[in-house]
Design a protein around this motif. Structure first.
Motif, PDB file in Angstrom:
ATOM      1  N   LEU A 109      43.953  47.937  33.287  1.00  0.00           N
ATOM      2  CA  LEU A 109      43.162  47.431  32.164  1.00  0.00           C
ATOM      3  C   LEU A 109      42.454  46.135  32.540  1.00  0.00           C
ATOM      4  O   LEU A 109      41.301  45.913  32.143  1.00  0.00           O
ATOM      5  CB  LEU A 109      44.069  47.203  30.951  1.00  0.00           C
ATOM      6  CG  LEU A 109      44.755  48.451  30.372  1.00  0.00           C
ATOM      7  CD1 LEU A 109      45.662  48.066  29.209  1.00  0.00           C
ATOM      8  CD2 LEU A 109      43.715  49.474  29.927  1.00  0.00           C
ATOM      9  N   SER A 128      41.344  38.278  30.099  1.00  0.00           N
ATOM     10  CA  SER A 128      41.956  39.603  29.956  1.00  0.00           C
ATOM     11  C   SER A 128      43.470  39.489  29.819  1.00  0.00           C
ATOM     12  O   SER A 128      44.088  40.205  29.014  1.00  0.00           O
ATOM     13  CB  SER A 128      41.598  40.475  31.169  1.00  0.00           C
ATOM     14  OG  SER A 128      40.206  40.617  31.311  1.00  0.00           O
ATOM     15  N   LEU A 167      45.634  40.824  26.626  1.00  0.00           N
ATOM     16  CA  LEU A 167      46.649  41.864  26.757  1.00  0.00           C
ATOM     17  C   LEU A 167      48.032  41.352  26.367  1.00  0.00           C
ATOM     18  O   LEU A 167      48.794  42.065  25.696  1.00  0.00           O
ATOM     19  CB  LEU A 167      46.666  42.385  28.196  1.00  0.00           C
ATOM     20  CG  LEU A 167      45.422  43.171  28.633  1.00  0.00           C
ATOM     21  CD1 LEU A 167      45.504  43.526  30.107  1.00  0.00           C
ATOM     22  CD2 LEU A 167      45.260  44.427  27.793  1.00  0.00           C
TER      23      LEU A 167
END
Length: 341
Positions: free
Chosen positions: A36, A50, A54
């Protein structure tokens, strides 16, 4: 020397389990979430951003699940001391033999009390099951916080850290070799964890749905239990079946109604264990069932339930490392089939 070194490693793993458990779990979660991060990087999202996104989503999901399941889980934990008594009443014919044994036990105690009338007895009350669970929950929350912090650092700086390690190697051939190993580990373990997580999530949803249809109390709790314990091959589904059977026996009076929830769960786990998981997961990693079972026993003995949950991914990483080094090819073959590149 090898024996002493092995004993030292085992002792260190056991003694430092509170420190090593969060590190191992954060590493496994980082392997699961790394794809991801790569996808977001292609969209020009910085890795640190990111990682924050997450980790925040993971924390929100865990907090929501804990908030919704705390009350039913606490209810059943508090009921645990009376569960055996209620099950005894449900067993019918076995009750007489239990009462006979209790009567004999009371007679022995009365005889002993008559012989020692002058001896004072001090009864020390230990902490209740609910108190023990509460204390353990505080430890789990602290370790969960450490896992989330480590996960952020692994996701945000793991790639640059790996590049620095590779760059420090003077030999170009070694750089290529170990970069290939790292890529294989990341690809196969991430794929394995993602696939197993998806399968277990589907099993948990199906279990919760069936339990709700059959009238079981707190169906969501049993669905989450089935999904989590199914990460432990062979043993996890057996524990879930035992719990569902006990709850069903305490909930219903009709024999057919009592048998329906565990039988439906057996059907679900049979489909999952004999068709879905071998077909889907077997394409990524093929592990020797004996090696898997022994690994679960070993890590469960070392680190308890968290160790049993992480046993198969740890075995898979070890097998990939064996396949990547020629002197260990025989051991890798013993652990399972050839790892896909």
């Amino acid at each position: 020397m090898i024996g002493l070194f092995s004993l030292a490693v085992l002792y260190t793993l056991y003694l430092a389990r509170d420190l090593l458990l969060p590190i191992f779990l954060a590493l496994l979660l980082s392997l699961l979430l790394r794809p991801l991060v790569k996808g977001l990087r292609r969209l020009r999202v910085p890795e640190a951003v990111s990682a924050i996104l997450l980790v925040t989503l993971l924390f929100a999901g865990l907090a929501g699940a804990a908030f919704s399941l705390t009350d039913p889980a606490t209810h059943w934990i508090k009921r645990a001391p009376v569960v055996m008594h209620e099950m005894e009443l449900k067993l019918g014919d076995l009750r007489q033999s239990v009462e006979t044994a209790r009567s004999a036990s009371r007679q022995i105690e009365e005889m002993a009390a008559a012989a020692d009338q002058d001896i004072d007895t001090v009864v020390v009350r230990g902490p209740s099951l609910a108190e023990q669970v509460l204390t353990q929950s505080q430890v789990i929350l602290a370790q969960a916080f450490i896992v989330l912090v480590l996960l952020f650092f692994f996701l945000a700086g793991g790639r640059s850290m790996l590049e620095q390690v590779m760059g420090a190697m003077p030999n170009l051939e070694d750089r290529i070799h170990y970069a290939t190993i790292a890529g294989t580990v990341q690809k196969n373990i991430a794929g394995y964890l993602a696939t197993v997580t998806l399968i277990n999530t589907m099993l948990g949803l199906a279990t919760a749905g069936l339990m709700a249809v059959l009238g079981m109390p707190n169906p969501g709790l049993w669905g989450v239990m089935a999904a989590l314990l199914n990460f432990i091959p062979y043993l996890g589904s057996g524990v879930s079946l035992l719990v569902i059977t006990i709850v069903s026996g305490l909930t219903f009076d009709n024999t057919l109604a009592i048998a329906a929830p565990p039988l439906c769960f057996v059907v679900l786990t049979t489909i999952e264990g004999n068709f879905l998981t071998p077909v889907i997961v077997g394409r990524r990693l093929t592990l020797n069932p004996i090696a898997v079972f022994l690994t679960i026993l070993f890590w469960g003995w070392m680190w308890g339930i968290p160790g049993a949950l992480m046993a198969v991914p740890i075995l898979a990483v070890f097998k990939i490392l064996c396949d990547a080094h020629k002197p260990l090819h025989a051991l890798g073959a013993l652990l399972g089939g050839k790892t896909p590149a």
